[in-house]
Design an enzyme around this catalytic site. Structure first.
Site, PDB file in Angstrom:
ATOM      1  N   GLU A 143       0.813  -1.211   0.000  1.00 21.81           N
ATOM      2  CA  GLU A 143       0.000   0.000   0.000  1.00 21.81           C
ATOM      3  C   GLU A 143       0.853   1.270   0.000  1.00 21.81           C
ATOM      4  O   GLU A 143       0.408   2.329   0.398  1.00 21.81           O
ATOM      5  CB  GLU A 143      -0.937  -0.014   1.206  1.00 21.81           C
ATOM      6  CG  GLU A 143      -1.902  -1.193   1.199  1.00 21.81           C
ATOM      7  CD  GLU A 143      -2.662  -1.334   2.500  1.00 21.81           C
ATOM      8  OE1 GLU A 143      -3.638  -0.602   2.693  1.00 21.81           O
ATOM      9  OE2 GLU A 143      -2.281  -2.193   3.322  1.00 21.81           O
ATOM     10  N   SER A 169      -6.790  -2.003   2.287  1.00 21.69           N
ATOM     11  CA  SER A 169      -7.050  -1.605   0.902  1.00 21.69           C
ATOM     12  C   SER A 169      -7.643  -2.729   0.071  1.00 21.69           C
ATOM     13  O   SER A 169      -7.561  -2.719  -1.153  1.00 21.69           O
ATOM     14  CB  SER A 169      -5.766  -1.083   0.231  1.00 21.69           C
ATOM     15  OG  SER A 169      -5.358   0.120   0.820  1.00 21.69           O
ATOM     16  N   TYR A 184      -9.401   3.506  -4.981  1.00 24.34           N
ATOM     17  CA  TYR A 184      -8.430   4.575  -5.202  1.00 24.34           C
ATOM     18  C   TYR A 184      -8.416   5.151  -6.610  1.00 24.34           C
ATOM     19  O   TYR A 184      -7.661   6.076  -6.884  1.00 24.34           O
ATOM     20  CB  TYR A 184      -7.030   4.075  -4.823  1.00 24.34           C
ATOM     21  CG  TYR A 184      -6.956   3.690  -3.365  1.00 24.34           C
ATOM     22  CD1 TYR A 184      -7.124   4.645  -2.367  1.00 24.34           C
ATOM     23  CD2 TYR A 184      -6.789   2.367  -2.977  1.00 24.34           C
ATOM     24  CE1 TYR A 184      -7.101   4.301  -1.030  1.00 24.34           C
ATOM     25  CE2 TYR A 184      -6.756   2.013  -1.636  1.00 24.34           C
ATOM     26  CZ  TYR A 184      -6.910   2.985  -0.669  1.00 24.34           C
ATOM     27  OH  TYR A 184      -6.891   2.643   0.656  1.00 24.34           O
ATOM     28  N   ARG A 193     -11.145   4.358  11.527  1.00 23.36           N
ATOM     29  CA  ARG A 193     -12.279   4.177  10.620  1.00 23.36           C
ATOM     30  C   ARG A 193     -12.741   2.728  10.734  1.00 23.36           C
ATOM     31  O   ARG A 193     -11.932   1.799  10.635  1.00 23.36           O
ATOM     32  CB  ARG A 193     -11.916   4.458   9.170  1.00 23.36           C
ATOM     33  CG  ARG A 193     -13.158   4.556   8.255  1.00 23.36           C
ATOM     34  CD  ARG A 193     -12.839   4.345   6.805  1.00 23.36           C
ATOM     35  NE  ARG A 193     -12.497   2.969   6.504  1.00 23.36           N
ATOM     36  CZ  ARG A 193     -11.323   2.577   6.006  1.00 23.36           C
ATOM     37  NH1 ARG A 193     -10.372   3.455   5.761  1.00 23.36           N
ATOM     38  NH2 ARG A 193     -11.085   1.306   5.763  1.00 23.36           N
ATOM     39  N   ASP A 225     -15.304  -0.267   9.329  1.00 28.20           N
ATOM     40  CA  ASP A 225     -16.088  -0.713   8.184  1.00 28.20           C
ATOM     41  C   ASP A 225     -17.230  -1.585   8.672  1.00 28.20           C
ATOM     42  O   ASP A 225     -17.016  -2.557   9.421  1.00 28.20           O
ATOM     43  CB  ASP A 225     -15.209  -1.487   7.206  1.00 28.20           C
ATOM     44  CG  ASP A 225     -14.104  -0.624   6.611  1.00 28.20           C
ATOM     45  OD1 ASP A 225     -14.293   0.611   6.551  1.00 28.20           O
ATOM     46  OD2 ASP A 225     -13.064  -1.177   6.216  1.00 28.20           O
ATOM     47  N   GLU A 268     -14.229  -4.665  10.104  1.00 30.00           N
ATOM     48  CA  GLU A 268     -12.844  -4.449  10.522  1.00 30.00           C
ATOM     49  C   GLU A 268     -12.649  -2.980  10.866  1.00 30.00           C
ATOM     50  O   GLU A 268     -13.524  -2.146  10.603  1.00 30.00           O
ATOM     51  CB  GLU A 268     -11.867  -4.873   9.432  1.00 30.00           C
ATOM     52  CG  GLU A 268     -12.049  -4.141   8.116  1.00 30.00           C
ATOM     53  CD  GLU A 268     -11.199  -4.743   7.003  1.00 30.00           C
ATOM     54  OE1 GLU A 268     -10.183  -4.119   6.665  1.00 30.00           O
ATOM     55  OE2 GLU A 268     -11.557  -5.815   6.487  1.00 30.00           O
ATOM     56  N   ASN A 314      -9.607   0.335  11.039  1.00 32.81           N
ATOM     57  CA  ASN A 314      -8.347   0.834  10.502  1.00 32.81           C
ATOM     58  C   ASN A 314      -7.846   1.956  11.399  1.00 32.81           C
ATOM     59  O   ASN A 314      -8.546   2.955  11.594  1.00 32.81           O
ATOM     60  CB  ASN A 314      -8.563   1.344   9.066  1.00 32.81           C
ATOM     61  CG  ASN A 314      -7.276   1.583   8.322  1.00 32.81           C
ATOM     62  OD1 ASN A 314      -6.324   2.120   8.867  1.00 32.81           O
ATOM     63  ND2 ASN A 314      -7.240   1.186   7.061  1.00 32.81           N
ATOM     64  N   GLY A 368      -7.025   5.841   5.215  1.00 30.84           N
ATOM     65  CA  GLY A 368      -6.520   6.573   4.066  1.00 30.84           C
ATOM     66  C   GLY A 368      -6.981   8.020   4.076  1.00 30.84           C
ATOM     67  O   GLY A 368      -8.093   8.343   4.507  1.00 30.84           O
TER      68      GLY A 368
END
Length: 314
Positions: free
Chosen positions: A17, A153, A222, A261, A263, A276, A278, A282
């Site tokens: 990443e 990602s 992305y 963050r 999900d 999950e 993070n 990003g």
């Protein structure tokens, strides 16, 4: 503490990443500078320790995605230098970085998460791939999500809707991790919920609904055009509040700090499922965190500066 702190942003590294991290670092550095913060950006290589030793910034902000950036190891090294770091401490980072462990922790805190198993590649081969795949199908049913037990990602992630898709999904997963997490796929509305803490405790930003033609994979995340985002999401008001509450509950249960963050999936019955979390979300032009912050009315430069000052004043 000075109102014009010197911040060292870490971006790059050698994970899969790397490009995303570089883009995140560049965007955050630009936003901080617009808010009057002095920023330097550093790659994670042999020059990093000498650079930080000489510079002695007021704060280090790791914007690294992938193993060393999210498993706590870089944070440990920065702490060995005696420098403060923005975000979650190394121990909690290691817990959050492991999808099976983080799912177990949040489930114990009362947050629902899809049923799952973990399969190391070595055991998968020792027991016989065909037999294990049969057990997965019988125990968890279809559809299934196959993903690396660590990583982000959506690299190595596959949605499996037919039994004959499982072998390919496992091979793809093992390309990025030696352990696979296989979980029951939940069908519904996918949202990402960012959480910030600028001094008064963790607060959820508006959820971002994700709508994509096909899987929400690396390309969809992305490269503009494949995915449509709605911030705030097209959910009933009570569910909009509920996904925020679940994200904050996960943030607290995992001992996260300043920014995260989560999900989630909201199924047809309105049940919210944790997928999950993070700890280094990003920050690119298509990332969910900046979209959520702007939907909440935040100026990104001022918000990032507030996160910096809250970290220094803790």
């Amino acid at each position: 503490m000075t109102l014009s702190p010197r911040v060292a942003v870490l971006a790059g590294g050698l994970s899969h990443e790397r490009d995303v991290s570089l883009r995140s670092g560049r965007r955050v550095a630009e936003a901080l500078r617009s808010a009057g913060v002095e920023v330097t950006v550093h790659d994670v290589d042999s020059d990093l320790v000498p650079a930080l030793t000489q510079l002695r910034p007021d704060l280090v902000w790791p914007l690294l995605h992938g193993a060393s950036g999210e498993d706590g190891s870089v944070r440990d090294v920065v702490r060995l230098l005696g420098l403060p770091v923005l975000g979650t401490d190394p121990r909690a980072s290691r817990v959050a970085w492991s999808k099976p462990i983080s799912k177990t922790v949040v489930a114990r805190a009362g947050v629902r998460t899809p049923d799952f198993v973990t399969l190391p590649q070595s055991l998968f081969h020792e027991l016989g791939a065909d037999q294990v795949l049969e057990l997965l199908d019988a125990r968890l049913g279809l559809p299934l999500m196959v993903k690396p037990s660590r990583g982000g990602s959506a690299l190595g992630v596959s949605l499996v809707t037919a039994h004959d898709e499982l072998p390919r999904a496992m091979v793809d997963c093992f390309s990025y991790s030696d352990t696979a997490l296989v979980e029951r796929a939940v069908v519904g509305t996918e949202v990402g919920v960012s959480v910030i803490d600028i001094g008064g405790g963790p607060v959820a930003l508006p959820a971002v609904e994700i709508v994509t033609d096909g899987p929400y994979d690396y390309d969809a995340r992305y490269n503009p055009g494949r995915t449509e985002y709605f911030a705030p999401p097209r959910l009933p008001e009570d569910l909009g509040r509920r996904v925020g509450e679940v994200a904050v509950a996960a943030h607290r249960a995992l001992g996260l700090a300043r920014v995260s963050r989560t999900d989630l999936i909201v199924d047809e019955s309105g049940e919210v499922w944790f997928l999950e979390v993070n700890t280094a979300p990003g920050m690119t032009e298509t990332s969910l965190f900046p979209q959520a912050a702007e939907a909440a009315g935040h100026n990104l430069g001022e918000l990032y500066r507030s996160l910096v000052l809250a970290s220094l004043n803790a």
